[in-house]
Scaffold this active site. Structure first.
Site, PDB file in Angstrom:
ATOM      1  N   SER A 148       5.552  -6.488   8.370  1.00 43.34           N
ATOM      2  CA  SER A 148       6.120  -6.099   6.969  1.00 43.34           C
ATOM      3  C   SER A 148       6.523  -4.800   6.783  1.00 43.34           C
ATOM      4  O   SER A 148       6.034  -4.023   7.625  1.00 43.34           O
ATOM      5  CB  SER A 148       4.968  -6.371   5.835  1.00 43.34           C
ATOM      6  OG  SER A 148       5.320  -6.035   4.565  1.00 43.34           O
ATOM      7  N   TYR A 161      -3.035  -6.347   1.299  1.00 42.39           N
ATOM      8  CA  TYR A 161      -1.707  -6.777   2.007  1.00 42.39           C
ATOM      9  C   TYR A 161      -1.288  -5.701   3.013  1.00 42.39           C
ATOM     10  O   TYR A 161      -0.888  -5.985   4.164  1.00 42.39           O
ATOM     11  CB  TYR A 161      -0.726  -7.089   0.962  1.00 42.39           C
ATOM     12  CG  TYR A 161       0.509  -7.754   1.427  1.00 42.39           C
ATOM     13  CD1 TYR A 161       1.518  -7.027   2.084  1.00 42.39           C
ATOM     14  CD2 TYR A 161       0.603  -9.341   1.651  1.00 42.39           C
ATOM     15  CE1 TYR A 161       2.713  -7.642   2.606  1.00 42.39           C
ATOM     16  CE2 TYR A 161       1.691  -9.864   2.053  1.00 42.39           C
ATOM     17  CZ  TYR A 161       2.687  -8.870   2.589  1.00 42.39           C
ATOM     18  OH  TYR A 161       3.936  -9.643   3.121  1.00 42.39           O
TER      19      TYR A 161
END
Ligand code: GCO
Length: 257
Positions: A148, A161
């Site tokens: 990500s 996250y």
């Protein structure tokens, strides 16, 4: 029409894409199938997976499903063994499954932390541990971990996250350096902001939407199908000497101050 370059041809290859009932996983699975691969869709929701598989079958590609929770190591081992017996040996693994539990760090519960670390990082370890030794025995394999933007930068409310995706970047490199000598190539893709279900609350938030469009040099959100090129490249012979790399597909966001 000119035939596709054989470097990017996935005919004869089989790919397992975790978390591929919707969103980026579904787009990646569709793209690998369109490049010729047989794709195995994974998710926890059998009904959603069957619907996704029916959509791809209607497009004329070979698709199978494997319903299991990627945080359950025994289930991963069991299902990978079944796939390799009933479908084909796996040539490609895409560790895409991931979840969000956004919360301000000072209020983040242990459950919110553990669920995201488990769902986004430990899951990749567990599925790769089921698939990797089989690829090693065959002397070849492609593993693509969906990292990500948040593998490298953070924003408020996603400490769990970002920590998971940062860990996934390093797990990608660790896999690459251990398994390259066995003929495996392990790389990552770092999506920027994409129009997915996971991000719907953000897209629908006018202020956040404006921030993404301003902060992204391309001036817009990514479309899931725009991840396919990077996935086909890293799943194909075109990347046989690429290892431990994280390819950002982010409209330039990581490059910009
Ligand atoms: C958020 C978003 C991000 C992006 C993605 C970027 O809450 O900021 O969901 O996590 O979706 O991870 O790569």
């Amino acid at each position: 029409m000119a035939e596709g370059n054989p470097l990017f041809d996935l005919h004869g290859r089989t790919a397992l894409v975790t978390g591929s009932g919707q969103g980026l996983g579904f787009a990646i699975a569709r793209g690998l199938a369109q490049a010729g691969a047989t794709v195995v869709l994974n998710g926890r929701d059998a009904k959603k997976l069957a619907g996704a598989a029916a959509t791809l079958r209607a497009e004329g590609v070979r698709v199978e499903t494997a319903v299991f929770d990627v945080t359950d190591g025994a289930a991963a081992q069991r299902e990978v063994a079944r796939i390799e017996t009933e479908v084909a040996p796996l040539d490609i693994l895409v560790n895409n499954a991931g979840i969000h539990r956004r919360a301000p760090l000072a209020e983040m519960t242990e459950e919110q932390w553990r669920a995201v670390i488990d769902g986004n990082l430990t899951s990749a370890f567990l599925v790769a541990r089921a698939v990797g030794p089989r690829m090693i025995a065959r002397g070849a394999g492609k593993i693509i971990n969906i990292c990500s933007l948040m593998s490298d930068v953070a924003r408020p409310t996603i400490a769990n996250y970002a920590s998971a995706k940062g860990g996934l970047k390093m797990l990608t490199r660790a896999m690459a350096v251990e398994w390259a000598k066995h003929g495996l190539q392990v790389n990552g893709i770092a999506p920027g902001y994409f129009l997915t279900e996971l991000n719907r609350p953000l897209v629908e938030n006018a202020e956040f939407n404006a921030w993404v469009c301003k902060r992204t040099p391309a001036g817009r959100w990514g479309r899931p199908e725009e991840l396919v090129g990077a996935a086909v490249f890293l799943a194909s012979r075109a990347s046989d000497f690429v290892n431990g790399q994280i390819l950002a597909v982010d409209g330039g966001m990581l490059a910009a101050l």
